[in-house]
Design a protein around this motif. Structure first.
Motif, PDB file in Angstrom:
ATOM      1  N   SER A 107      -6.512   7.052  -1.947  1.00  0.00           N
ATOM      2  CA  SER A 107      -7.750   7.828  -1.847  1.00  0.00           C
ATOM      3  C   SER A 107      -8.923   6.941  -2.241  1.00  0.00           C
ATOM      4  CB  SER A 107      -7.715   9.061  -2.764  1.00  0.00           C
ATOM      5  OG  SER A 107      -6.656   9.924  -2.399  1.00  0.00           O
ATOM      6  N   THR A 108     -10.060   7.126  -1.573  1.00  0.00           N
ATOM      7  CA  THR A 108     -11.267   6.359  -1.847  1.00  0.00           C
ATOM      8  C   THR A 108     -12.371   7.298  -2.311  1.00  0.00           C
ATOM      9  OG1 THR A 108     -10.675   4.675  -0.209  1.00  0.00           O
ATOM     10  CG2 THR A 108     -12.976   4.776  -0.883  1.00  0.00           C
ATOM     11  N   THR A 120     -13.425  11.791   2.319  1.00  0.00           N
ATOM     12  CA  THR A 120     -12.320  12.412   3.061  1.00  0.00           C
ATOM     13  C   THR A 120     -11.838  11.553   4.214  1.00  0.00           C
ATOM     14  OG1 THR A 120     -13.931  13.638   4.400  1.00  0.00           O
ATOM     15  CG2 THR A 120     -13.050  14.738   2.436  1.00  0.00           C
ATOM     16  N   PHE A 121     -12.680  10.611   4.688  1.00  0.00           N
ATOM     17  CA  PHE A 121     -12.255   9.741   5.776  1.00  0.00           C
ATOM     18  C   PHE A 121     -11.405   8.571   5.284  1.00  0.00           C
ATOM     19  CE2 PHE A 121     -16.106  11.742   7.477  1.00  0.00           C
ATOM     20  CZ  PHE A 121     -15.639  12.203   8.693  1.00  0.00           C
ATOM     21  N   LEU A 145       2.866   1.647  12.902  1.00  0.00           N
ATOM     22  CA  LEU A 145       2.944   2.877  13.687  1.00  0.00           C
ATOM     23  C   LEU A 145       1.993   3.968  13.192  1.00  0.00           C
ATOM     24  CD1 LEU A 145       6.829   3.150  14.000  1.00  0.00           C
ATOM     25  CD2 LEU A 145       5.259   2.697  15.885  1.00  0.00           C
ATOM     26  N   LEU A 146       1.578   3.913  11.938  1.00  0.00           N
ATOM     27  CA  LEU A 146       0.798   4.992  11.340  1.00  0.00           C
ATOM     28  C   LEU A 146      -0.535   5.175  12.069  1.00  0.00           C
ATOM     29  CD1 LEU A 146       0.620   6.991   8.940  1.00  0.00           C
ATOM     30  CD2 LEU A 146      -0.603   5.184   7.698  1.00  0.00           C
ATOM     31  N   PRO A 147      -0.780   6.331  12.721  1.00  0.00           N
ATOM     32  CA  PRO A 147      -1.999   6.523  13.522  1.00  0.00           C
ATOM     33  C   PRO A 147      -3.186   6.963  12.680  1.00  0.00           C
ATOM     34  CG  PRO A 147      -0.609   8.443  13.716  1.00  0.00           C
ATOM     35  CD  PRO A 147       0.128   7.486  12.808  1.00  0.00           C
ATOM     36  N   TYR A 148      -3.378   6.359  11.541  1.00  0.00           N
ATOM     37  CA  TYR A 148      -4.456   6.735  10.632  1.00  0.00           C
ATOM     38  C   TYR A 148      -5.430   5.577  10.513  1.00  0.00           C
ATOM     39  CZ  TYR A 148      -6.871   7.736   6.257  1.00  0.00           C
ATOM     40  OH  TYR A 148      -7.825   7.939   5.301  1.00  0.00           O
ATOM     41  N   THR A 149      -6.727   5.858  10.583  1.00  0.00           N
ATOM     42  CA  THR A 149      -7.749   4.838  10.451  1.00  0.00           C
ATOM     43  C   THR A 149      -8.201   4.766   9.000  1.00  0.00           C
ATOM     44  OG1 THR A 149      -8.502   5.296  12.697  1.00  0.00           O
ATOM     45  CG2 THR A 149      -9.969   4.017  11.288  1.00  0.00           C
ATOM     46  N   ASP A 150      -8.061   3.596   8.398  1.00  0.00           N
ATOM     47  CA  ASP A 150      -8.414   3.378   7.008  1.00  0.00           C
ATOM     48  C   ASP A 150      -9.786   2.708   6.941  1.00  0.00           C
ATOM     49  OD1 ASP A 150      -8.605   2.854   4.343  1.00  0.00           O
ATOM     50  OD2 ASP A 150      -6.787   1.635   4.200  1.00  0.00           O
ATOM     51  N   TYR A 151     -10.798   3.462   6.464  1.00  0.00           N
ATOM     52  CA  TYR A 151     -12.162   2.952   6.366  1.00  0.00           C
ATOM     53  C   TYR A 151     -12.504   2.483   4.954  1.00  0.00           C
ATOM     54  CZ  TYR A 151     -13.009   5.295  10.870  1.00  0.00           C
ATOM     55  OH  TYR A 151     -12.955   5.689  12.174  1.00  0.00           O
ATOM     56  N   SER A 152     -11.512   2.402   4.058  1.00  0.00           N
ATOM     57  CA  SER A 152     -11.811   2.113   2.662  1.00  0.00           C
ATOM     58  C   SER A 152     -12.447   0.747   2.482  1.00  0.00           C
ATOM     59  CB  SER A 152     -10.537   2.225   1.819  1.00  0.00           C
ATOM     60  OG  SER A 152      -9.553   1.327   2.270  1.00  0.00           O
ATOM     61  N   ASP A 153     -12.108  -0.228   3.309  1.00  0.00           N
ATOM     62  CA  ASP A 153     -12.720  -1.551   3.255  1.00  0.00           C
ATOM     63  C   ASP A 153     -13.516  -1.744   4.544  1.00  0.00           C
ATOM     64  OD1 ASP A 153     -13.468  -4.180   3.073  1.00  0.00           O
ATOM     65  OD2 ASP A 153     -11.487  -4.943   2.571  1.00  0.00           O
ATOM     66  N   ASN A 197     -17.387   4.420  13.460  1.00  0.00           N
ATOM     67  CA  ASN A 197     -17.043   4.938  12.144  1.00  0.00           C
ATOM     68  C   ASN A 197     -17.633   6.330  11.952  1.00  0.00           C
ATOM     69  OD1 ASN A 197     -19.746   4.594  11.559  1.00  0.00           O
ATOM     70  ND2 ASN A 197     -19.446   2.837  10.191  1.00  0.00           N
ATOM     71  N   PRO A 198     -17.313   7.032  10.866  1.00  0.00           N
ATOM     72  CA  PRO A 198     -17.810   8.394  10.663  1.00  0.00           C
ATOM     73  C   PRO A 198     -19.334   8.486  10.623  1.00  0.00           C
ATOM     74  CG  PRO A 198     -15.955   7.979   9.215  1.00  0.00           C
ATOM     75  CD  PRO A 198     -16.296   6.674   9.846  1.00  0.00           C
TER      76      PRO A 198
END
Length: 889
Positions: A512-513, A526-527, A617-625, A680-681
């Protein structure tokens, strides 16, 4: 006829589109100047003593003797190696015996006639097909393919006599070679690698032939990321979490046979063999040291064996205080063009505790039960200071923005593992059954705080804005492996091997960020929430048949079947996905032809698979960095690789060996990193790092490895690898990476100097080369903080030299001090150029821990159980002399 069979076998392989190879047994070193003092002492001989009625005889005298030539009289004589009294069951058991060479067992007891039994631990029957002496080091045994003669000799039941003779005793201590060449692997003995003393497995790998290590500790083998094994089983430990002083040897398998995992693609296996000790009595060692950054290290190892039980324990502490400097220069062509200039200074303080306890229970001479527990605890505190300048094109004018980002990380982990094993030797020589299970579990937690100050002008001017971002994460992977293997020899040159294996892995990961507001309150982004669970299961079975035709031609045919299933859940989004891979067959073939004058030709080929990992494979976009936005691709499919290798082995006098291999690797649906445009969001255009299946890839090259004992005080090994790689990415609407010829070299030399000094000098060189396509990362640590495309780009040439000097002292060289320096010329820079057309270009360089000095003190202790050498009706002083010749170790 032989040539016809060769052609037919090769044609059969191509029809099956797969292949194989077989490892030869350990070979006998050549005698003469520069040769080791004796053959490797890896053998075991056992049996039972009884009277004519079959009743077991207790306290019968059993001596193990070795024929030799008296240098003064030039006549043959027998010298004592070991001795013992039989147990109440009449059983006896000898270990640490020479595996090649004639031995004599002499058995006696009061009132019985003595008996002498000549034998060899390496079964002479396995050498029968070839009427010539045992091959020198680096060559196979007389079976041209390598029927793997047993290192355990069952001498059966022996009748005894009443004639006892007094013998003087000597022991020959054999020093294993630094590198041993076998059919499907190179075995690197790290005991001579003093440059890694007090370090980690990363330091060991820097000197292993064929293996390249970057400054982050990532290893590549012929351009790919190999699978890391510990004692023949996969591990979730990273190389920097395994102490160098706990490692006995490293096996490099560039083209493993069907006995090993088909997964991992065509990049091979690095199998780390940990030290084991089953010597009778007690013994151990301690060492302690410190490096020039103030990071300490220490290790204690202890072993005791009494009766049917062998117990060992190891504890190690390893501190690190690494320093890394780097710069980044990146131009991005998204929306308004921007230019990033960044300089980084990273200090990484880390503390690792490694402990293991193990026990072997010898149920009988044929059955052994083993168990071990190990634990690793680590704390890492990286601190990074980044000076950043971003020039953005606004209204046709490049406008600079200066900022400073301070990153504070804190991560800890606890790893616990259990190993259980059983081995049973049947009465038939070489027939055995093994079964083992390994469970490994890790809990890991970490936080990372990013504080960014934006200046009103250049650095040093007032701060216009400050932002604080915090990432909190945890991981809990578990790994269970169960395996059983059966070996049954048929005659002198044939062998059947079969086995079953199950590998089950479970992973829990929560990240979590938070954005920290002006009042210091954490506001969840939440993103940047990523909570997931995954399970993967791989089931396998294999069958190998090894045999020979005539005296010079050998072959192995193998077949491995694997099926797998993968499930995953993104718990915060309540998303579930799974992949089922049906049974795939991986046939293997190996051919070997013995030539005259200690020469040999080998042809091997394998079919391998690389299945996409959970993170890919994980279809999640990580925007933390914001500098490294990542996303998996659930549409990835496995890549299949076909490996071919043709090798030539030649052994010269004085233990000198050369191995030359030509290899070719073709991969369908290569999994490669890929950059794509995204939003991005906040609605801004960004680069997203993901994975795609490229059309195919091919790699081919020529590798040569040689060992040379120049004199009694100097030997060296040299490894050269010339290769070319090409990736076809036409299906991704991107120009394919240009093929590039590259070469890699590694030199390792050892010196025995006067006054009990020794030294080791090692050097590596890597020419300009393409970027690795699928570099594996530590799944529990932070991602790479830089954007890097692997479809296009290259690594600049680099080289480095390491030096270590060791001085021994005390009786039997029990004490030592080692001083080592890594990268003594500050040349091991990592400089990378990468690009994605129309998206970005980047130059990135780093230098980590140059001219690091480490000092380590070590002391060995121990006492053999001299009661084992007491004999009835023998002169006590003579036997005490024989016992003392064993030394303290």
């Amino acid at each position: 006829m032989r040539n016809i069979l060769f052609v037919l076998a090769t044609s059969l392989f191509f029809a099956m589109t797969a292949s194989a190879q077989q490892a030869p047994p350990a070979a006998k070193p050549a005698a003469g100047k520069g040769a080791p003092a004796g053959p490797p002492t890896l053998g075991r001989a056992f049996g039972k003593v009884a009277d004519s009625t079959g009743k077991p005889l207790e306290n019968a005298s059993v001596l193990l003797l070795k024929p030799t030539i008296d240098p003064s009289t030039k006549k043959k004589k027998l010298v004592l190696i070991k001795g013992m009294d039989t147990k109440a069951s009449g059983e006896f058991n000898f270990e640490d015996l020479p595996i090649v060479g004639q031995l004599v067992l002499r058995v006696s007891a009061a009132g019985y006639k003595s008996q002498e039994i000549p034998f060899m631990v390496m079964n002479p029957a396995a050498m029968k097909p070839q009427a010539q002496p045992a091959a020198p080091a680096g060559q196979q045994s007389s079976n041209p393919f390598g029927s793997m003669p047993s290192f355990e000799k069952d001498l059966g039941t022996v009748m005894l006599a009443n004639d006892v003779k007094e013998l003087s005793g000597v022991v020959i201590n054999a020093t294993p070679p630094a590198m041993k060449l076998e059919m499907d692997k190179k075995v690197f003995n790290v005991e001579k690698n003093i440059t890694s003393t007090g370090g980690t497995a990363v330091d060991v790998m820097r000197n292993v032939p064929s293996v390249n290590v970057d400054i982050d500790g990532n290893v590549t083998l012929r351009g790919g990321s190999p699978t890391i094994f510990v004692d023949g089983r996969p591990t979730t430990l990273t190389l920097d979490e395994i102490p160098a002083d706990a490692i006995e040897s490293v096996e490099v398998m560039t083209n493993p046979s069907a006995k090993y995992d088909a997964s991992g693609g065509g990049s091979g296996i690095l199998n780390i063999i940990l030290k084991k000790n089953r010597k009778r009595g007690y013994n151990g060692n301690v060492n302690a040291g410190i490096d020039s950054h103030g990071a300490p290290n220490a290790m204690v190892n202890f072993n005791i064996r009494q009766g049917k039980v062998n117990f060992n324990a190891t504890g190690l502490y390893n501190g690190q205080d690494g320093k890394t400097t780097g710069t980044t220069d990146r131009t991005t062509f998204l929306g308004n063009q921007s230019q990033l200039y960044e300089t980084d200074l990273t200090r990484t303080k880390a503390h690792f505790l490694f402990g293991t306890v193990g026990m072997d229970y010898f149920v009988s001479n044929r059955t052994t039960l083993s168990g071990a527990y190990f634990k690793v605890h680590g704390v890492l505190d990286p601190h990074e200071n980044s000076q950043i300048r971003i020039d953005s094109l606004l209204n046709g004018v490049m406008t600079p923005q200066y900022s400073q980002r301070v990153t504070d990380n804190n991560r800890w982990f606890d790893a616990n593992g259990v190993q259980l094993g059983m081995k049973h030797n049947f009465k038939k020589d070489g027939e055995n059954w093994t079964a083992d299970a390994t469970y490994f579990h890790v809990t890991s937690d970490g936080t990372a705080t990013y504080t960014t100050d934006y200046f009103t002008g250049t650095p040093g001017t007032p701060i216009n804005l400050s932002t604080v971002q915090k990432t909190v994460g945890s991981a809990a992977p578990g790994f269970l492996t169960i395996q059983t293997d059966y070996v049954n020899p048929f005659g002198a040159s044939s062998k059947l091997e079969a086995g079953l294996r199950a590998s089950i892995q479970h992973l829990e990961n929560d990240n979590s960020t938070y954005n920290v507001d002006a009042n210091g309150h954490d506001q969840l982004d939440t993103f940047s929430v990523s909570n997931y669970r995954s399970n993967s299961q791989v089931y396998a079975a294999y069958l190998n048949w090894t045999s020979a035709i005539g005296k010079s031609f050998g072959y192995e045919i193998g077949l491995r079947g694997e099926s797998s299933r993968y499930t995953g859940d993104v718990t915060n989004l309540k998303e579930h996905f799974e992949h089922n891979y049906p049974v795939s067959l991986f046939p293997t073939l190996f051919l070997s032809e013995k030539l005259k004058h200690d020469q040999e030709l080998q042809l091997s080929a394998t079919r391998k698979v690389n299945r996409p990992s959970f993170f890919q494979l994980l279809p999640y976009t990580d925007y933390s960095d914001t500098l490294n936005i990542t996303r998996g691709n659930p549409n990835l499919v496995p890549e299949f690789t076909y490996n071919f290798e043709l090798s030539y082995i030649k052994t010269f006098k004085h233990n000198n060996t050369i191995l030359v291999s030509a290899y070719y690797k073709y991969t369908d649906n290569l999994i490669t990193r890929f950059q794509e445009k995204g939003i991005n969001p906040q609605g801004d255009s960004v680069l997203i790092n993901t994975y795609e299946n490229a059309n195919n890839a091919q790699t081919y090259g020529l590798e040569a490895t040689g060992t040379h004992t120049v004199t009694k005080w100097f030997d060296y090994s040299l490894n050269l690898n010339l290769y070319n790689g090409h990736i076809n990415t036409n299906n991704l609407n991107e120009a394919s990476q240009n093929a590039l010829w590259s070469w890699f070299g590694k030199f390792n030399s050892n010196f025995k100097l006067p006054q009990r000094f020794s030294a080791q000098l090692t050097a590596t060189y890597q020419s300009k080369t393409n970027l690795p396509v699928n570099q594996q990362q530590n799944q529990f640590g932070p991602p790479n903080s830089t954007t890097q495309a692997s479809a296009q780009g290259y690594i600049h040439p680099f080289w480095g030299v390491d030096l270590a000097v060791k001085r021994t002292f005390f009786k039997n060289d029990a004490g030592s001090i080692t001083v080592s320096m890594s990268d003594i010329f500050r040349t091991r820079w990592s400089k990378v150029y990468s690009l994605t057309p129309d998206l970005f270009t980047q130059e990135y360089d780093r230098l980590k821990d140059p001219q690091l000095v480490r000092v380590v003190f070590a002391y060995r202790f121990g006492k053999m159980d001299l009661n084992l050498f007491k004999r009835k009706n023998m002169n006590s002083s003579g036997m005490n002399d024989a016992g003392q010749s064993m030394g303290g170790q």
